[in-house]
Design a protein around this motif. Structure first.
Motif, short mmCIF file in Angstrom:
data_model
loop_
_atom_site.label_atom_id
_atom_site.label_comp_id
_atom_site.label_asym_id
_atom_site.label_seq_id
_atom_site.Cartn_x
_atom_site.Cartn_y
_atom_site.Cartn_z
N VAL A 91 0.85 -1.19 0.00
CA VAL A 91 0.00 0.00 0.00
C VAL A 91 0.89 1.24 0.00
CG1 VAL A 91 -1.72 1.30 1.31
CG2 VAL A 91 -1.80 -1.19 1.28
N LYS A 92 0.61 2.15 -0.89
CA LYS A 92 1.35 3.41 -0.90
C LYS A 92 0.83 4.26 0.27
CE LYS A 92 2.77 6.85 -4.25
NZ LYS A 92 2.32 7.55 -5.45
N LEU A 93 1.73 4.53 1.19
CA LEU A 93 1.32 5.11 2.46
C LEU A 93 2.07 6.41 2.71
CD1 LEU A 93 -0.28 4.38 5.07
CD2 LEU A 93 1.75 3.18 5.86
N ARG A 94 1.34 7.44 3.13
CA ARG A 94 1.98 8.73 3.39
C ARG A 94 1.49 9.25 4.74
NH1 ARG A 94 4.44 12.57 0.19
NH2 ARG A 94 4.02 11.40 -1.70
N VAL A 95 2.41 9.80 5.52
CA VAL A 95 2.06 10.42 6.80
C VAL A 95 2.19 11.92 6.63
CG1 VAL A 95 2.65 10.64 9.23
CG2 VAL A 95 3.03 8.48 8.07
N LEU A 96 1.16 12.68 6.96
CA LEU A 96 1.23 14.12 6.77
C LEU A 96 0.39 14.85 7.81
CD1 LEU A 96 -0.77 14.98 3.51
CD2 LEU A 96 -1.05 12.88 4.78
N SER A 97 0.56 16.16 7.87
CA SER A 97 -0.08 16.96 8.92
C SER A 97 -1.52 17.33 8.57
CB SER A 97 0.72 18.24 9.13
OG SER A 97 -0.01 19.11 9.97
N SER A 98 -2.38 17.26 9.57
CA SER A 98 -3.75 17.73 9.36
C SER A 98 -3.89 19.17 9.82
CB SER A 98 -4.74 16.85 10.12
OG SER A 98 -4.55 17.03 11.51
N PHE A 99 -2.75 19.79 10.21
CA PHE A 99 -2.84 21.16 10.71
C PHE A 99 -2.41 22.21 9.69
CE2 PHE A 99 -2.68 18.93 14.93
CZ PHE A 99 -4.02 19.16 15.19
N THR A 100 -2.18 21.78 8.46
CA THR A 100 -2.00 22.77 7.40
C THR A 100 -3.39 23.36 7.13
OG1 THR A 100 -2.33 21.03 5.76
CG2 THR A 100 -0.05 21.59 6.31
N PRO A 101 -3.48 24.57 6.57
CA PRO A 101 -4.80 25.10 6.23
C PRO A 101 -5.50 24.14 5.26
CG PRO A 101 -3.07 26.75 5.87
CD PRO A 101 -2.38 25.47 6.18
N TRP A 102 -6.78 23.91 5.45
CA TRP A 102 -7.47 22.91 4.63
C TRP A 102 -7.43 23.25 3.15
CZ3 TRP A 102 -11.39 24.18 1.38
CH2 TRP A 102 -12.06 25.39 1.63
N ASP A 103 -7.30 24.55 2.84
CA ASP A 103 -7.38 24.95 1.43
C ASP A 103 -6.02 25.09 0.77
OD1 ASP A 103 -6.73 27.13 2.94
OD2 ASP A 103 -8.18 28.50 2.02
N ILE A 104 -4.96 24.51 1.35
CA ILE A 104 -3.68 24.58 0.62
C ILE A 104 -3.80 23.81 -0.69
CG2 ILE A 104 -2.17 24.82 2.64
CD1 ILE A 104 -1.29 21.89 2.15
N ASP A 105 -2.94 24.19 -1.62
CA ASP A 105 -2.95 23.59 -2.95
C ASP A 105 -2.88 22.06 -2.85
OD1 ASP A 105 -2.58 23.92 -5.93
OD2 ASP A 105 -0.82 22.72 -5.39
N ILE A 106 -3.78 21.40 -3.53
CA ILE A 106 -3.89 19.95 -3.38
C ILE A 106 -2.65 19.21 -3.90
CG2 ILE A 106 -5.15 19.56 -5.56
CD1 ILE A 106 -6.85 17.48 -3.98
N ASN A 107 -2.00 19.76 -4.92
CA ASN A 107 -0.79 19.10 -5.44
C ASN A 107 0.36 19.21 -4.46
OD1 ASN A 107 -1.97 18.34 -7.95
ND2 ASN A 107 -1.86 20.50 -8.54
N GLU A 108 0.43 20.36 -3.80
CA GLU A 108 1.45 20.56 -2.78
C GLU A 108 1.17 19.61 -1.60
OE1 GLU A 108 2.37 24.17 0.21
OE2 GLU A 108 1.85 24.77 -1.84
N GLU A 109 -0.09 19.55 -1.22
CA GLU A 109 -0.48 18.68 -0.10
C GLU A 109 -0.16 17.22 -0.42
OE1 GLU A 109 -4.50 19.35 1.15
OE2 GLU A 109 -4.53 17.57 2.42
N ALA A 110 -0.41 16.81 -1.66
CA ALA A 110 -0.21 15.42 -2.06
C ALA A 110 1.26 15.02 -1.99
CB ALA A 110 -0.76 15.19 -3.46
N LYS A 111 2.16 15.99 -1.96
CA LYS A 111 3.59 15.67 -1.91
C LYS A 111 4.19 15.94 -0.54
CE LYS A 111 4.44 18.04 -5.67
NZ LYS A 111 4.86 18.91 -6.66
N SER A 112 3.38 16.39 0.42
CA SER A 112 3.94 16.79 1.71
C SER A 112 4.10 15.56 2.61
CB SER A 112 3.02 17.83 2.36
OG SER A 112 1.78 17.24 2.69
#
Ligand code: ASP
Ligand code: MG
Length: 422
Positions: free
Chosen positions: A228-249
């Motif tokens: 499974v491709k698994l990524r751990v990331l923050s839920s405390f970024t603003p919800w409306d950050i750019d989705i492509n940026e979020e997908a790589k964070s």
């Protein structure tokens, strides 16, 4: 169109305001054209609150016989948060439906409070996705063969999310949490600790089992087994950050054959204070003693981690091993009262003031001298090593607890972990 699983931890689901933020983030992903399955934890503190209520009613007798009801109880936490999230998504104008584990169903064995997932029937969820709904599936819970509700052990929602992603062959499973990824070591101990962009799932297993408690360890095993491709990331970024940026964070848990792996030899320093050392001194050195000592310990369901046996002198030897803090008293009792008299050993001594520090990295497979660098660094700091154990991708030492921070800091620097690898 891809199928994406999001998992949100208790802190991310901690209030209606935060749930509403989660809903906005999920809505953003759904509106970008992804099919979305979301697995939430209970609101933070809720599982503890529920289990504490049970303890009030049966204070000293909370034995295994209560486990079925404890699961029945604890599972309500995720049922509530899942329904709230579905409501919040509907309020965002999305069609959404939530399911408890038994409704999917997520089938588990019957080991209450620590059940294992056996299978997931994805038909119902898939039908909803195809009808354009966002589907919420409760984390942490399932259904056994006889129709009883089970839970997967504390932190088990991670495993639920990965299992759902595996069963549905999701394109990616994103674990949103209160940290922004996996670090080279705990930033509270080493402020220079760096977030890893990628970490192999084997390294993650070694680090997770060592107390960098970002993910429940079983979820990492699951991800490894089913790729499974698994990524751990923050839920405390603003919800409306750019989705492509979020997908790589955050941090991506990769497989070794991946090309984009970072090229460090050592990827992280893990440590734990959870272990204690027990030594059986003056044991007659003859065949079978390791078995007699460790067999008795294993029969009492106590897990042993590191083991050393000293060279013998005058037909006697010393034998040391480590066990978890929570098993220390039980193990000492057993050895003092049963094993030592039977073996004719001199005495048993315990030490709770130890810690275990490990360097972890898949690069250690192909590089020599990594462990010796570790020993040199500790020697230069005047830190005495009490025990050593090695695996292909890890070297661990037991040292005096009071040197833990010093050791972790020195090793972090010596292996250049504060620098981005070339
Ligand atoms: N709510 C459960 C717990 O606190 C499961 C989870 O959050 O992953 O352990
Ligand atoms: Mg968790």
């Amino acid at each position: 169109m891809s199928l994406i699983v999001h998992k949100y931890g208790g802190t991310s689901m901690g209030s209606t305001e935060r749930i509403s933020n989660v809903a906005k983030r999920v809505a953003k992903w759904a509106r970008a054209g992804h099919q979305m399955v979301v697995v939430p934890s209970a609101m933070s503190g809720e599982t503890n609150r529920l289990l504490a209520l049970a303890k009030e009613l049966a204070p000293s007798t909370l034995t295994d016989s209560y486990n079925r009801e404890l699961d029945m109880l604890a599972a309500t936490g995720e049922q509530a948060s899942s329904a709230l999230l579905a409501i919040a998504l509907q309020a965002q104008g999305l069609e959404s439906v939530s399911y408890a584990g038994w409704q999917v169903p997520i089938r588990t064995n019957s080991a209450y409070t620590k059940a294992r997932i056996e299978s997931i029937d994805d038909a119902r969820v898939r039908a909803d996705l195809n009808a354009g709904r966002v589907v919420i599936v409760t984390g942490f819970q399932g259904l056994d063969e006889s129709g009883n509700i089970t839970t997967l052990g504390r932190g088990g929602s991670d495993t639920s999310a990965v299992a759902v992603a595996a069963a549905m062959k999701a394109d990616e499973c994103l674990i949103y949490t209160d940290v922004d990824g996996v670090y080279t070591t705990d930033p509270r101990v080493v402020p220079e600790a760096r977030r890893l962009q990628t970490v192999s799932f084997e390294e993650m297993l070694e680090m997770a089992s060592m107390g960098s408690k970002v993910l429940q360890i079983r979820s990492v095993e699951f991800a490894g087994k089913y790729k499974v491709k698994l990524r751990v990331l923050s839920s405390f970024t603003p919800w409306d950050i750019d989705i492509n940026e979020e997908a790589k964070s955050g941090t991506l848990i990769t497989f070794e054959e991946d090309e984009n792996m970072e090229q460090a030899i050592v990827s992280g320093i893990a440590f734990t204070r959870d272990e204690t050392k027990i030594s059986v001194l003056g044991v007659p050195d003859k065949p079978g003693i390791a078995y007699q000592i460790l067999g008795a310990v294993a029969d009492a369901n106590i897990e042993v981690d590191m083991i050393i046996q000293n060279i013998s002198k005058d037909g006697k030897t010393d034998f040391s091993f480590t066990v978890n803090h929570s098993d220390f008293a039980k193990a000492m009792d057993l050895l003092k009262n049963v094993v030592v008299p039977k073996l004719g050993a001199q005495e048993v001594v315990g030490d709770t003031k130890i810690c275990k520090v490990s360097i972890v990295g898949i690069g250690m497979r192909s590089h020599v001298g990594v462990a010796s660098t570790m020993f040199r660094v500790l020697a230069e700091e005047g830190i005495n090593i009490q025990m050593i154990s090695t695996s292909e991708i890890k070297t661990s030492v037991v040292i005096d607890e009071k040197y833990m921070e010093l050791a972790v800091k020195a090793l972090h620097q010596a292996f250049g972990l504060d620098q981005v690898p070339a």
